[in-house]
Design a protein around this motif. Structure first.
Motif, short mmCIF file in Angstrom:
data_model
loop_
_atom_site.label_atom_id
_atom_site.label_comp_id
_atom_site.label_asym_id
_atom_site.label_seq_id
_atom_site.Cartn_x
_atom_site.Cartn_y
_atom_site.Cartn_z
N PHE A 152 0.82 -1.20 0.00
CA PHE A 152 0.00 0.00 0.00
C PHE A 152 0.86 1.25 0.00
N PHE A 153 0.50 2.24 -0.82
CA PHE A 153 1.25 3.48 -0.91
C PHE A 153 1.22 4.20 0.44
N GLY A 154 2.40 4.55 0.91
CA GLY A 154 2.52 5.18 2.23
C GLY A 154 3.16 4.27 3.24
N SER A 155 3.26 2.97 2.93
CA SER A 155 3.87 2.03 3.87
C SER A 155 5.39 2.16 3.89
N GLY A 156 5.97 2.63 2.78
CA GLY A 156 7.42 2.71 2.70
C GLY A 156 8.09 1.36 2.52
N MET A 157 7.31 0.33 2.20
CA MET A 157 7.86 -1.02 2.03
C MET A 157 8.20 -1.27 0.57
N PRO A 158 9.18 -2.14 0.29
CA PRO A 158 9.57 -2.42 -1.09
C PRO A 158 8.57 -3.32 -1.79
N PRO A 159 8.62 -3.39 -3.12
CA PRO A 159 7.71 -4.27 -3.85
C PRO A 159 8.11 -5.73 -3.69
N SER A 160 7.19 -6.61 -4.04
CA SER A 160 7.49 -8.04 -4.04
C SER A 160 6.55 -8.73 -5.02
N THR A 161 7.13 -9.59 -5.87
CA THR A 161 6.32 -10.32 -6.86
C THR A 161 6.29 -11.82 -6.57
N THR A 162 6.83 -12.23 -5.41
CA THR A 162 6.69 -13.63 -5.02
C THR A 162 5.23 -13.89 -4.64
N SER A 163 4.85 -15.14 -4.58
CA SER A 163 3.47 -15.46 -4.21
C SER A 163 3.17 -14.97 -2.80
N GLU A 164 4.16 -15.11 -1.90
CA GLU A 164 3.95 -14.62 -0.54
C GLU A 164 3.89 -13.10 -0.51
N GLY A 165 4.76 -12.47 -1.30
CA GLY A 165 4.77 -11.01 -1.34
C GLY A 165 3.48 -10.46 -1.93
N ARG A 166 2.98 -11.08 -2.97
CA ARG A 166 1.72 -10.58 -3.56
C ARG A 166 0.55 -10.79 -2.61
N ALA A 167 0.55 -11.89 -1.89
CA ALA A 167 -0.50 -12.09 -0.90
C ALA A 167 -0.43 -11.01 0.17
N ARG A 168 0.79 -10.68 0.60
CA ARG A 168 0.96 -9.59 1.56
C ARG A 168 0.44 -8.28 1.00
N ASN A 169 0.79 -8.00 -0.26
CA ASN A 169 0.37 -6.74 -0.88
C ASN A 169 -1.15 -6.63 -0.94
N ILE A 170 -1.80 -7.70 -1.40
CA ILE A 170 -3.26 -7.68 -1.54
C ILE A 170 -3.93 -7.49 -0.18
N ALA A 171 -3.42 -8.20 0.83
CA ALA A 171 -3.99 -8.06 2.17
C ALA A 171 -3.80 -6.64 2.70
N MET A 172 -2.65 -6.05 2.43
CA MET A 172 -2.38 -4.69 2.89
C MET A 172 -3.31 -3.69 2.20
N HIS A 173 -3.51 -3.86 0.90
CA HIS A 173 -4.42 -2.97 0.18
C HIS A 173 -5.83 -3.05 0.76
N ARG A 174 -6.30 -4.25 0.99
CA ARG A 174 -7.66 -4.42 1.51
C ARG A 174 -7.79 -3.79 2.89
N ASN A 175 -6.80 -4.02 3.72
CA ASN A 175 -6.85 -3.49 5.08
C ASN A 175 -6.85 -1.97 5.10
N MET A 176 -5.93 -1.36 4.33
CA MET A 176 -5.81 0.09 4.34
C MET A 176 -7.00 0.75 3.67
N GLN A 177 -7.52 0.15 2.60
CA GLN A 177 -8.69 0.73 1.95
C GLN A 177 -9.91 0.68 2.87
N ALA A 178 -9.98 -0.37 3.69
CA ALA A 178 -11.07 -0.44 4.66
C ALA A 178 -10.91 0.67 5.71
N GLN A 179 -9.69 0.91 6.15
CA GLN A 179 -9.44 1.97 7.12
C GLN A 179 -9.73 3.35 6.54
N CYS A 180 -9.56 3.47 5.23
CA CYS A 180 -9.74 4.78 4.58
C CYS A 180 -11.14 4.93 3.98
N ALA A 181 -12.05 4.04 4.36
CA ALA A 181 -13.39 4.09 3.77
C ALA A 181 -14.10 5.40 4.08
#
Length: 436
Positions: A152-181
């Motif tokens: 999620f933009f603003g986390s300051g974390m690096p990108p990741s295209t591994t399966s674990e990294g993409r799962a992390r990314n998707i979960a982070m997007h969902r969590n932060m978008q819910a917080q920013c609803a």
């Protein structure tokens, strides 16, 4: 000759790139109207553009932001503070739209250019395409588009295209978008108040995908690769200030060529209300080092630096970066997008310490490229800064990576590329009208 409206959020880092584009378009013979806060009138008119200020209710001075929006500075740093800043931008949307409508009434523009978070064009982008001119967004900071490949933009974390990294990314997007609803809902309610539909997707993504084009002011080497990059995005290279024509060097200028490493420390022009965050600790960190340090305050008097100026330091409110940076060995910064891109365009490695606005994302990209060190804080200790500067000076890999980014940037000329894109867009519109 074409007619263009350029509109910018009333912050220096948002206005300055649009001013540079305006000047280039005017010199090409086009008619330009520039729309932003009255504070920038003189600079806008100096480009040759006609200036139209924001309406009074949103015509504020960014230097008084703590008076206007006290809870902004009190909010905890991070993604949610970034959202809070965008909420205030949402509250300028209707005023910006009304002023654009007024300009268009007697200035039928061939295109409108805005910065990354200028909200006034959003209502027209949600309306019928034939009712508006093309809208081009200029990406003046790190790209915020949501991606399966990036956190999620603003986390300051690096990108990741591994399966674990993409799962992390998707979960982070969902969590932060819910917080920013709540912020998203306020945006949609503001749009509904003037009969517009809601944003079709999360706000960060809508600002990138809704415009006809999104022109990112950097090269691909300084942005995370995305397998799902929106089709609207094009990289046009950094938009550097034109070469300084009239330059009166300070008395210490000759010392820059004295054989010692040169380090520049800056907090930019916006997050510089407290020089105890970076400039002060940098001067303390490097006071006993065999190097020349140049501290630039970005406007405030040097007397506001909260530590004694060491013997190896030269402090100044302003200095022409196009003259200074070619002489620099390390650039210490809180992560302003324009200055970081400028340093990299000259192959200068960076030490970055920023935690306000989107600066953690810019700092993360510096580390990701290998062109510098991210201290991971906006309030570094002197020993952190000293160790980082020593590392950058002693390890040639940082400069080599900065030079690799420099080579990528050198393939671009942002002014010409933007002008050529506009020419194609405007001529294409004329052809469509002629055959309609």
């Amino acid at each position: 000759m074409a007619r263009y409206i350029l509109a910018a959020t009333a912050l220096p880092g948002h206005v300055s790139p649009l001013l540079a584009i305006a000047q280039h378009l005017v010199r090409q013979g086009h008619q330009v109207v520039f729309n932003t806060a009255s504070l920038f009138r003189e600079k806008a008119e100096a480009t040759g553009a006609r200036f139209v200020p924001f309406p009074g209710e949103i015509d504020f001075d960014y230097r008084r932001i703590s008076e206007l929006f006290p809870d902004y500075h009190e909010a905890e740093r991070g993604p949610l503070k970034l959202m809070l800043g965008l909420r205030y931008l949402c509250r300028t949307m209707l005023g910006q739209k009304a002023r654009l409508d007024g300009i268009l009434a007697d200035f039928p523009a061939d295109a409108i250019l805005v910065d990354t978070v200028f909200a006034g064009t959003v209502p027209m982008l949600l309306g019928p395409r034939e009712a508006r001119p093309p809208v081009i967004t200029i990406g003046i900071t790190a790209l915020a588009a949501t991606s399966v490949d990036t956190p999620f933009f603003g986390s300051g974390m690096p990108p990741s295209t591994t399966s674990e990294g993409r799962a992390r990314n998707i979960a982070m997007h969902r969590n932060m978008q819910a917080q920013c609803a709540g912020m998203q809902q306020e945006f949609d309610e503001t749009l509904a108040s003037i009969g517009c539909p809601p944003l079709p997707e999360f706000m960060f993504d809508a600002f990138v995908s809704l415009p006809d084009l999104y022109l990112q002011l950097t090269g691909k080497s300084f942005e995370y690769p995305r397998s799902d990059l929106p089709e609207t995005v094009r990289f046009v290279g950094p938009l550097l200030a034109p070469p300084t024509r009239s330059f009166d060097p300070p008395g210490w200028w000759g010392e820059l060529d004295g054989g010692k490493p040169v380090v520049v420390a800056t907090q930019g022009t916006f997050a510089n209300e407290d020089f105890g965050q970076l400039i002060g600790p940098t001067l303390t960190a490097l006071k006993d080092e065999d190097m020349l340090v140049v501290a630039t305050t970005g406007g405030p008097p040097v007397e506001e630096i909260p530590v004694p100026i060491p013997a190896n330091t030269r402090a100044t409110p302003f200095v022409a970066y196009d003259r200074l940076l070619p002489k620099v060995d390390v650039f210490v910064t809180n992560g302003g997008y324009g200055s970081v891109n400028h340093a990299l365009s000259l192959g200068v490695p960076i030490v970055v310490a920023g935690d306000t606005e989107e600066k953690p994302e810019i700092a993360a990209r510096v580390a990701w490229t290998g062109a510098g060190i991210n201290l991971g804080t906006g309030h570094p200790r002197p020993e952190q800064i000293r160790d980082a500067v020593r590392s950058v000076l002693s390890d040639p890999r940082y400069r080599r990576r900065a030079q690799a980014v420099q080579a990528d940037f050198a393939r671009h000329d942002a002014r010409r590329e933007i002008a050529a894109i506009l020419d194609d867009l405007v001529s294409g519109q004329g052809q469509r009208r002629a055959t309609a």
